[in-house]
Design an enzyme around this catalytic site. Sequence first.
Site, PDB file in Angstrom:
ATOM      1  N   ASP A  18       9.012 -71.525  51.850  1.00 21.15           N
ATOM      2  CA  ASP A  18       8.166 -72.717  51.944  1.00 21.15           C
ATOM      3  C   ASP A  18       6.787 -72.290  52.428  1.00 21.15           C
ATOM      4  O   ASP A  18       6.638 -71.744  53.526  1.00 21.15           O
ATOM      5  CB  ASP A  18       8.800 -73.722  52.918  1.00 21.15           C
ATOM      6  CG  ASP A  18       8.102 -75.067  52.896  1.00 21.15           C
ATOM      7  OD1 ASP A  18       7.237 -75.268  52.026  1.00 21.15           O
ATOM      8  OD2 ASP A  18       8.423 -75.915  53.750  1.00 21.15           O
ATOM      9  N   MET A  19       5.766 -72.535  51.590  1.00 18.40           N
ATOM     10  CA  MET A  19       4.414 -72.149  51.968  1.00 18.40           C
ATOM     11  C   MET A  19       3.919 -73.027  53.115  1.00 18.40           C
ATOM     12  O   MET A  19       4.247 -74.209  53.203  1.00 18.40           O
ATOM     13  CB  MET A  19       3.478 -72.291  50.766  1.00 18.40           C
ATOM     14  CG  MET A  19       3.926 -71.527  49.523  1.00 18.40           C
ATOM     15  SD  MET A  19       4.218 -69.771  49.822  1.00 18.40           S
ATOM     16  CE  MET A  19       2.573 -69.232  50.252  1.00 18.40           C
ATOM     17  N   ARG A  60      -3.067 -80.176  63.556  1.00 17.69           N
ATOM     18  CA  ARG A  60      -1.874 -80.872  64.046  1.00 17.69           C
ATOM     19  C   ARG A  60      -1.769 -80.779  65.562  1.00 17.69           C
ATOM     20  O   ARG A  60      -1.245 -81.700  66.218  1.00 17.69           O
ATOM     21  CB  ARG A  60      -0.617 -80.279  63.406  1.00 17.69           C
ATOM     22  CG  ARG A  60      -0.542 -80.477  61.906  1.00 17.69           C
ATOM     23  CD  ARG A  60       0.754 -79.945  61.343  1.00 17.69           C
ATOM     24  NE  ARG A  60       0.718 -79.892  59.882  1.00 17.69           N
ATOM     25  CZ  ARG A  60       1.752 -79.573  59.121  1.00 17.69           C
ATOM     26  NH1 ARG A  60       2.920 -79.263  59.696  1.00 17.69           N
ATOM     27  NH2 ARG A  60       1.643 -79.544  57.808  1.00 17.69           N
ATOM     28  N   ASP A 120       4.782 -75.476  46.085  1.00 19.86           N
ATOM     29  CA  ASP A 120       4.788 -74.588  47.254  1.00 19.86           C
ATOM     30  C   ASP A 120       6.182 -74.284  47.783  1.00 19.86           C
ATOM     31  O   ASP A 120       6.321 -73.847  48.926  1.00 19.86           O
ATOM     32  CB  ASP A 120       3.940 -75.210  48.366  1.00 19.86           C
ATOM     33  CG  ASP A 120       4.459 -76.574  48.799  1.00 19.86           C
ATOM     34  OD1 ASP A 120       5.351 -77.117  48.116  1.00 19.86           O
ATOM     35  OD2 ASP A 120       3.974 -77.096  49.816  1.00 19.86           O
ATOM     36  N   GLU A 121       7.212 -74.467  46.977  1.00 21.45           N
ATOM     37  CA  GLU A 121       8.581 -74.176  47.411  1.00 21.45           C
ATOM     38  C   GLU A 121       9.320 -73.380  46.350  1.00 21.45           C
ATOM     39  O   GLU A 121       9.226 -73.679  45.154  1.00 21.45           O
ATOM     40  CB  GLU A 121       9.359 -75.462  47.684  1.00 21.45           C
ATOM     41  CG  GLU A 121       8.931 -76.218  48.920  1.00 21.45           C
ATOM     42  CD  GLU A 121       9.817 -77.426  49.159  1.00 21.45           C
ATOM     43  OE1 GLU A 121      10.923 -77.261  49.710  1.00 21.45           O
ATOM     44  OE2 GLU A 121       9.408 -78.528  48.772  1.00 21.45           O
TER      45      GLU A 121
END
Length: 663
Positions: A18-19, A60, A120-121
């Site tokens: 997973d990017m 975040r 992206d996975e």
Amino acid sequence: MPVAKPEASDSRVIAHIDMDCFYVQVEQRKHPQLRGLPTAVVQYNSWKGGGLIAVSYEARNYGVKRSMRGDEAKEVCPEIQLVQVPVARGKADLNTYREAGSQVVSILARRGRCERSSIDEVYLDLTDAAERMLTETSPHSLETIIEEALKSHVLGITSREDGIDVKEKVREWLCKSDADRRDKLLACGVLIVADLRMQVLQETQFTCSAGIAHNKMLAKLASAMNKPAQQTAVPFSSVKGLLESFPIKKMKQLGGKLGSSLQTDLGVNTVGDLWQFSEGKLQERYGINTGTWLWNIARGINGEEVEGRLLPKSHGSGKTFPGPRALKNLPSVQHWLNELCEELSERLQSDLEHNRRIARNLTLHAHAYKPNDSDSHDKFPSKSCALRYGTLKIQEDAMNLFQVGLREFLDSSKVTQGGWGITGLSVSASKIIAIPSGTCSIKKYFQGQQPICSSSKPLEDGYIETTEHPSLSFSGDEDSTSVPIELPGQEASMQVPYFPCNGVDFGQEAAASTSGLTFCVGRESCSESNLVEPESTLPEEPRREPKTHALDQQVRKNPSVEKGKSSSILDFFRRADTNSPLQKQDQADKMQGRHQSHRRGSSQERETWHYKADEIDPSVINELPPEFQEEVRDWLRPLKRPNVVKGGSGVSIASFFSSTNKP
């Protein structure tokens, strides 16, 4: 509903890659000055600063979330850098991110079977690579282990308590010589994934997180546990501990009605709560397949295979229209469908040219509402049809699908009436298949040096004019993906799929035949004609005057057709010169044993039929004249097709091609 698939082996090694904040990483690679700064990618819509579609981990930490808009994010984090996503046709253009994702996939595919799940996975089946490593260079025999592997999280083995050397604990687990074979293979998987992640970083500048387990379900859960730029392994002994407290609604395929039913009907809030129910109890409540699937996932059992797909299994283009921007009339819907379909058509054409793949299904999705009806949201029915290549055709079909769906949504045939709004539109192409090697367009048979057509010349828009047979018309250019064959006086046209050829020899054998017309796809070159006259296997009968068929009557009534010239494609093939090089080639083929002739006291040959039913598009049959449709369907059921015309009174489409029925 989910379907249970038993695991083929409990020794598989599956990884989920997973990017990390992928869109942000792509923008930071283009703009290195953004690295290390709180960054977010926003949509092109500038309302309230644009909607956030990706947020870096630095942002975040300040409390910025994807649910925010740009202005709100700046209030939470004043120094945040907002980068607008590329725009094309009034909507987000994700091609830059797709291309970057393809770079990552090409690296990961070096070590195992690779399934691209999204931009992206990626899933990886590393079982074979782990088996080889265990045989050749087992981890316990390694003198050094790369630092990235020692940073791994191994559930049930490592912890972050003070005073514990975590890396040493990981080294001990990786190199344990008396470990269970399944754990040894998993340890090999940990080393392989760590190496792959370092290669991705060095070659693309992207970081990624990973989960390594014995099936896809556990690998995906593990990849999200420690981010960013970290990896987590799940040994068999730790499966129960992982799932015991895991929220049931966060499990794949349990976020909707099924998960809600488990909560309300059975009081199941975590995966561990499913342990109290027997397999029979779950089957009784949810059916055999779903019940077994629920029983399996509670124990970490999942037999889903890594499909081995480097390319996406579908293409789609969509756009949302929130609040006052909702579409409320057909012209506005038509405008945006045209934009979406144009993008979809470009992606399909690119896939065809670069990957030799074609899609067969077009689907339209929409989100709609009715005023004063709160239950109407998201009830717009999805509609699908066979996909026709070409931007205009896709736009036309998409609009037709929308109107059908709107009628059902409104429960009325008056689709132009007010009282509805569209808040989301998308079109997608699916059922993508690879084109068999060496296949080509039927148009190649008529554009080369064909003895049957004395001369031909290209016209504007790709039309072909044949001076000897004016009724034979092909529309579309060389890059077109369908060739309409027009029958005079008929409104429908038969669409023939186009397969690029480039002058190479055929690779696979196939044939599609319509009576005397045989489309052979074999070892002959595309530039050579493969039209062969039908072989005769019927005993010679006294010559009868053939009855006039409905289509023949229609042609004869056409005063514009000159005498002695073919009036339709049917006559075009019926009047083929028996002394042409095509016939000679056919005879040479027979001498080589490609055809077997059965003569019964006659120099004429009976018809031989060559076709593959699974290569004939059923939609083509519906476009034929009504009087031919049932007979063509009979051809697709060869066991039911009569071999003899009883009494000689029946007249069928075959009579138009039969050499025994020449006028």
